[in-house]
Write an enzyme that holds these catalytic residues in place. Structure first.
Site, PDB file in Angstrom:
ATOM      1  N   TYR A  49     -14.812 -12.018 -11.277  1.00  0.00           N
ATOM      2  CA  TYR A  49     -13.248 -11.699 -11.380  1.00  0.00           C
ATOM      3  C   TYR A  49     -13.103 -12.227 -12.799  1.00  0.00           C
ATOM      4  CZ  TYR A  49     -13.730 -10.892  -6.371  1.00  0.00           C
ATOM      5  OH  TYR A  49     -14.256 -10.447  -4.939  1.00  0.00           O
ATOM      6  N   HIS A 111     -22.882 -12.234  -4.006  1.00  0.00           N
ATOM      7  CA  HIS A 111     -21.798 -11.319  -4.202  1.00  0.00           C
ATOM      8  C   HIS A 111     -22.282 -10.136  -3.679  1.00  0.00           C
ATOM      9  CE1 HIS A 111     -17.848 -10.328  -6.604  1.00  0.00           C
ATOM     10  NE2 HIS A 111     -18.019  -9.613  -5.754  1.00  0.00           N
TER      11      HIS A 111
HETATM   12  N1  NAP Z   1     -17.001  -9.093  -1.759  1.00  0.00           N
HETATM   13  C1  NAP Z   1     -16.768  -7.985  -2.366  1.00  0.00           C
HETATM   14  O1  NAP Z   1     -17.325  -7.251  -3.108  1.00  0.00           O
HETATM   15  C2  NAP Z   1     -15.227  -7.604  -2.316  1.00  0.00           C
HETATM   16  C3  NAP Z   1     -14.686  -6.728  -2.648  1.00  0.00           C
HETATM   17  C4  NAP Z   1     -13.158  -6.469  -2.783  1.00  0.00           C
HETATM   18  C5  NAP Z   1     -12.294  -7.353  -2.592  1.00  0.00           C
HETATM   19  N2  NAP Z   1     -12.841  -8.663  -2.160  1.00  0.00           N
HETATM   20  C6  NAP Z   1     -12.185 -10.061  -2.065  1.00  0.00           C
HETATM   21  O2  NAP Z   1     -10.956  -9.598  -1.008  1.00  0.00           O
HETATM   22  C7  NAP Z   1      -9.941  -9.766  -1.470  1.00  0.00           C
HETATM   23  C8  NAP Z   1      -8.828  -8.904  -0.858  1.00  0.00           C
HETATM   24  O3  NAP Z   1      -9.161  -7.586  -1.260  1.00  0.00           O
HETATM   25  P1  NAP Z   1      -8.193  -6.391  -1.379  1.00  0.00           P
HETATM   26  O4  NAP Z   1      -7.638  -6.468  -2.767  1.00  0.00           O
HETATM   27  O5  NAP Z   1      -8.854  -5.015  -1.007  1.00  0.00           O
HETATM   28  O6  NAP Z   1      -7.107  -6.888  -0.374  1.00  0.00           O
HETATM   29  P2  NAP Z   1      -6.004  -6.046   0.418  1.00  0.00           P
HETATM   30  O7  NAP Z   1      -4.935  -7.080   0.635  1.00  0.00           O
HETATM   31  O8  NAP Z   1      -6.604  -5.333   1.447  1.00  0.00           O
HETATM   32  O9  NAP Z   1      -5.517  -5.069  -0.686  1.00  0.00           O
HETATM   33  C9  NAP Z   1      -4.551  -5.413  -1.604  1.00  0.00           C
HETATM   34  C10 NAP Z   1      -3.629  -4.442  -2.010  1.00  0.00           C
HETATM   35  O10 NAP Z   1      -2.848  -4.355  -0.953  1.00  0.00           O
HETATM   36  C11 NAP Z   1      -1.573  -4.446  -1.505  1.00  0.00           C
HETATM   37  N3  NAP Z   1      -0.851  -5.235  -0.523  1.00  0.00           N
HETATM   38  C12 NAP Z   1      -0.661  -6.676  -0.469  1.00  0.00           C
HETATM   39  N4  NAP Z   1       0.098  -6.918   0.739  1.00  0.00           N
HETATM   40  C13 NAP Z   1       0.644  -5.845   0.951  1.00  0.00           C
HETATM   41  C14 NAP Z   1       1.903  -5.781   2.037  1.00  0.00           C
HETATM   42  N5  NAP Z   1       2.368  -6.877   2.655  1.00  0.00           N
HETATM   43  N6  NAP Z   1       2.331  -4.398   2.011  1.00  0.00           N
HETATM   44  C15 NAP Z   1       1.967  -3.545   1.349  1.00  0.00           C
HETATM   45  N7  NAP Z   1       0.821  -3.640   0.625  1.00  0.00           N
HETATM   46  C16 NAP Z   1       0.377  -4.854   0.365  1.00  0.00           C
HETATM   47  C17 NAP Z   1      -1.404  -4.938  -2.712  1.00  0.00           C
HETATM   48  O11 NAP Z   1      -0.427  -4.183  -3.548  1.00  0.00           O
HETATM   49  P3  NAP Z   1       0.212  -4.787  -4.975  1.00  0.00           P
HETATM   50  O12 NAP Z   1      -0.961  -4.800  -6.012  1.00  0.00           O
HETATM   51  O13 NAP Z   1       1.217  -3.906  -5.129  1.00  0.00           O
HETATM   52  O14 NAP Z   1       0.681  -6.193  -4.504  1.00  0.00           O
HETATM   53  C18 NAP Z   1      -2.952  -4.373  -3.285  1.00  0.00           C
HETATM   54  O15 NAP Z   1      -2.768  -3.210  -3.621  1.00  0.00           O
HETATM   55  C19 NAP Z   1      -9.873  -9.645  -3.090  1.00  0.00           C
HETATM   56  O16 NAP Z   1      -9.066 -10.217  -3.740  1.00  0.00           O
HETATM   57  C20 NAP Z   1     -11.390 -10.425  -3.303  1.00  0.00           C
HETATM   58  O17 NAP Z   1     -11.238 -11.815  -3.176  1.00  0.00           O
HETATM   59  C21 NAP Z   1     -14.336  -8.690  -2.300  1.00  0.00           C
END
Ligand code: NAP
Length: 304
Positions: A49, A111
């Site tokens: 990241y 990862h």
């Molecule tokens: N191991 C892996 O390969 C891998 C891959 C992906 C992610 N991850 C980890 O998992 C974490 C979470 O993943 P994710 O980004 O997919 O999480 P997520 O929380 O499912 O999605 C984030 C998205 O949801 C929106 N959001 C957040 N809270 C909200 C709410 N209360 N209401 C409406 N929309 C909302 C955000 O919008 P805004 O941007 O507009 O705030 C963003 O677009 C990452 O930060 C990372 O640490 C790991």
């Protein structure tokens, strides 16, 4: 807040985790600070990241401001694909620790199960633009090097990410130190029930990323079953999705970028049983992040 015990007495993982996959460095700092302020005590990072320094700075400042100790938070980071060679594992781990400004990690994850050409280039490509993989190292070789990190005492638990049962099962069998955590995409459109059952049986914490379907639309946040339940129970669709994840015994990672959303995503309460069952009956199946097929991260913007 719900916490889930890790095997080998390696402490507890707070079920609600804050993910730091945030491309903008300034937003990384404010969002991490806001998450801590809202009550999040579990932070998920990765060398890939490219913002461990910003996360570390925000955490140090936040701990001091709130009178919290290092032991009050749970911090994870991840070994990137270009560091799978055993001799690269400890240096990569130490470099992450240094960037985060920490003396130990609660959890270190591989990862993805894909080894890329070893080196400092995170996204090695040949002249045709194809990823250059490394056939000279197995996942078990990398796992053995991860085990040594636990032996050295700077890392309390180790695990894997973006992995399926076919790859996890042989590592579990061969491991001297069994995986404590598996981090994979999971939401009502990708419940990963078989993997979850395996994890429960073996005492592995199942840690769901993209519990909100990465905010994609159409997606779980706009699913009519979810929005109807949200209206019924007086919660937001995001809160319903996160409550469902906790209720099925998983930990989760979410990435709110504003203080208001951090408070919203931390304010989770149990769903009525019929609502939980209704979500379990959703039939749509959709994987949003193709990282499990190639090791190439799906949610990281190309320009970063
Ligand atoms: N191991 C892996 O390969 C891998 C891959 C992906 C992610 N991850 C980890 O998992 C974490 C979470 O993943 P994710 O980004 O997919 O999480 P997520 O929380 O499912 O999605 C984030 C998205 O949801 C929106 N959001 C957040 N809270 C909200 C709410 N209360 N209401 C409406 N929309 C909302 C955000 O919008 P805004 O941007 O507009 O705030 C963003 O677009 C990452 O930060 C990372 O640490 C790991």
């Amino acid at each position: 807040m719900t916490s889930i015990p890790l095997r080998h007495g390696a402490g507890h993982m707070p079920a609600l985790g804050f993910g730091t996959l945030i491309p903008d460095p300034a937003v990384t700092i404010t969002a991490t600070r806001d998450a801590l302020e809202a009550g999040f005590r579990h932070f998920d990072c990765a060398e890939r990241y490219r913002n461990e320094r910003e996360v570390g700075r925000a955490l140090q400042a936040g701990l001091a401001a709130h009178g919290l100790a290092r032991e009050d938070i749970f911090v994870t980071t991840k070994l990137w694909n270009s560091n799978h060679r055993p001799e690269r594992v400890e240096p990569a781990f130490e470099a992450s620790l240094e960037r985060l400004g920490l003396k130990y990690l609660d959890l270190y994850l591989i990862h993805t199960p894909y080894a890329f050409q070893p080196g400092d280039e995170q996204d090695p490509r040949d002249q045709n633009g194809n990823v250059i993989y490394d056939n000279g190292v197995t996942l078990l070789d990398t796992w053995r090097a991860m085990e040594i990190l636990v032996d050295h005492g700077k890392c309390r638990a180790i695990g894997l990410s973006d992995i399926g049962l076919n790859e996890l099962s042989p590592i579990y069998e061969a491991a001297r130190i069994k995986p404590a955590v598996v981090q994979v995409e999971s939401h009502p459109y990708l419940p990963e029930t078989e993997l979850l059952e395996f994890c429960k049986e073996k005492g592995i914490v199942f840690l769901a990323f993209a519990p909100l379907g990465h905010g994609m639309t159409p997606g779980p946040l706009e699913d009519p079953v979810i929005t109807a339940i949200a209206a019924r129970v007086g919660k937001t669709p995001a809160q319903v999705l996160l409550a469902w994840a906790v209720e099925r015994g998983t930990a989760l990672l979410t990435t709110p970028k504003t203080a208001a959303r951090a408070r919203e995503n931390f304010d989770i309460s149990a769903l009525p049983e019929d609502a939980f069952d209704e979500i379990n009956r959703i039939q749509i199946r959709q994987r949003l992040n193709p990282v499990v097929n190639t090791g190439v991260p799906g949610f990281i913007p190309k320009a970063s």
